[in-house]
Scaffold this active site. Sequence first.
Site, PDB file in Angstrom:
ATOM      1  N   GLN A   2      -4.663  -5.192   6.687  1.00 53.61           N
ATOM      2  CA  GLN A   2      -5.778  -6.255   6.117  1.00 53.61           C
ATOM      3  C   GLN A   2      -5.865  -7.410   6.859  1.00 53.61           C
ATOM      4  O   GLN A   2      -6.341  -8.112   6.569  1.00 53.61           O
ATOM      5  CB  GLN A   2      -5.658  -6.374   4.854  1.00 53.61           C
ATOM      6  N   CYS A  20      -4.779   2.572  -3.514  1.00 56.08           N
ATOM      7  CA  CYS A  20      -3.396   2.961  -2.928  1.00 56.08           C
ATOM      8  C   CYS A  20      -2.427   2.146  -3.239  1.00 56.08           C
ATOM      9  O   CYS A  20      -1.502   1.715  -2.450  1.00 56.08           O
ATOM     10  CB  CYS A  20      -3.625   3.265  -1.406  1.00 56.08           C
ATOM     11  N   HIS A  76       0.697  -1.283  -0.021  1.00 55.72           N
ATOM     12  CA  HIS A  76       0.139   0.029  -0.169  1.00 55.72           C
ATOM     13  C   HIS A  76       0.917   1.304   0.050  1.00 55.72           C
ATOM     14  O   HIS A  76       2.099   1.346   0.535  1.00 55.72           O
ATOM     15  CB  HIS A  76      -0.726  -0.015   1.148  1.00 55.72           C
ATOM     16  N   ASP A 119       2.671  -4.803   7.936  1.00 60.54           N
ATOM     17  CA  ASP A 119       1.766  -4.112   7.657  1.00 60.54           C
ATOM     18  C   ASP A 119       0.453  -4.997   7.894  1.00 60.54           C
ATOM     19  O   ASP A 119       0.211  -5.595   7.101  1.00 60.54           O
ATOM     20  CB  ASP A 119       1.560  -3.407   6.447  1.00 60.54           C
ATOM     21  N   LYS A 163     -10.371  -0.625  10.545  1.00 56.45           N
ATOM     22  CA  LYS A 163     -10.491  -1.878   9.750  1.00 56.45           C
ATOM     23  C   LYS A 163     -10.659  -3.029  10.529  1.00 56.45           C
ATOM     24  O   LYS A 163     -10.753  -4.207  10.004  1.00 56.45           O
ATOM     25  CB  LYS A 163      -9.211  -2.197   9.024  1.00 56.45           C
TER      26      LYS A 163
END
Lengths: 153, 415
Positions: free
Chosen positions: B211, B372, B131, B208, B234
């Site tokens: 998600q 993104c 991202h 990261d 999220k």
Amino acid sequence: MELSDELRQLYQEVILDHHRAPRNYGNLEPHTHQAEGYNPLCGDQIELFLRVNDAGIIEDVRFTGQGCAISRASASLMTEALKGKSLAEAHALFERFHRAVTTEPTAPVDADSLGKLVVLLGVREFPTRIKCATLPWHTLEQALAGGGTTTTE
Amino acid sequence: MSLHSTQTLAYDVERIRQDFPILGVRPHGKPLAYLDNAATTQKPRCVLDAMTHYYTHLHSNVHRGVHYLSEQATAAYEHARDIVASFIGARRREEIIFTRGTTESINLVAASWGGAFLRPGDEILLTVFEHHSNIVPWQLVAQRTGAQLRVVPIEQDGSFSVDRALEAITERTRIVALAHVSNVLGIVVPVAPIIEHAHRVGAVVLLDGAQAVAHLDVDVAELDCDFYAFSSHKVYGPTGIGVLYGKAEFLERMPPYHGGGDMIRRVTFERTTYNDLPYKFEAGTPPIAEAVGLGRALEYVDSIGRAAIAAWEEHLVASCIEQLVQIDGVRLLGPERGRAAVVAFSVEGVHPHDIATFLDREGIAIRAGHHCAQPLMDFFGIPASSRISVAMYSTEEEIERAATALRKCITVFRL
């Protein structure tokens, strides 16, 4: 599944036709004016070429690029409308078109002054899509102002 | 597999949907099918209630006052930190830093750790599917320090080869920063061998997890990653807050990121001594109500059960892919298997923006754009794509509605 009236207005047959078979698509050599337009939100990208003669008349205009049905149809319809116009007339048409698509959906418009471009007024119901319709036109203004890259967000 | 099917059968999605008031919204007069969960998830009522309760009964500033409300607010805020630590398996509560979100968490590590420890010629290893928020902070610190960015590619079919990542890790690699789950390809990255190999060459690893946390059972101690970043919004919590997990041994040696109140012990104009972890990295009044909301959201997720949610989502994603690949002209981005919650695709001759508008009028919310991840779009040679992403409250019927609307949309545009 039936299409809603708004979708029918947005994706009129004329727009789908110009989307599937865009007019004046391709590079133009030689050209006197050129500019690129880019919408970073959706990745729409257009390159516009114009050939303007000594008398200030747009002799030919073409575009390339990739984009959604609205931006592509808008570019295609724009090139048709621009041929044979003076630079002053082209700018005036930009202003009329821009004003019309950014009015409230129910606001009255002088359809005669827009010609075939009226089919694009369906975007007024879709605020996020207005930029798609105006991208080719902002690119035109950029080209007439001396070129470069213009972005709409 | 019998465990999987038992869980799917026992999963009462209709009861879960009752907990999310927003699912009753009717866009354009149609029932909402919210399939844009990778962008942000909706909030259960208990999260909204927890935040209202906090503002109604407990609110004051934290870590300052000696009065009753300040103690209450501090206790609520710090309790949220304990919940987060336990949720992701951190061994120590001071390893949990509250930030504004994944983006700020990564910027914190890039600026603080990167600024202090990166040297000219050092390598920062990323993947092509990162991202933008796991690309740009590293570019910024690379420009400042003279370190170099290196990028692990993916295969032509959109799959990820661990071997390529392992090959790219060299003696010059100082940090590997990669998505735990790709927000476009949906792949669950097999991070274990990468972390192990990175540590062998003395590199640190940042994951990261934006998600991942809503879909996987994340255990940072077991993963042995050095940093883990994610956003509250999220994972069913409020916007405006996120988490950076960092091993204390790193956080202690890193300089502060922001200066201000709460992060100091003693300030004079000549010299400031910094507060202990985690407060050294939490300058200014933190998002207290948001922390409370996040803590409640994580408790809610665990009350449903992360394994049960993952099994349900896996079932939905499989069903989604099965329906999409049957549609003529649809190209799935990434592999068919090994995914979490995300299905991105492109359609020959139909722009994602038109698809998203078309589906929106049916009440179906999907994402259209570059997500993104422009370098990844460039890799596939497309300007943008469409993305369906599910959550614990998604249903098979919603997936079917999306597939039906997509088929109709393609018919209209291709006539």
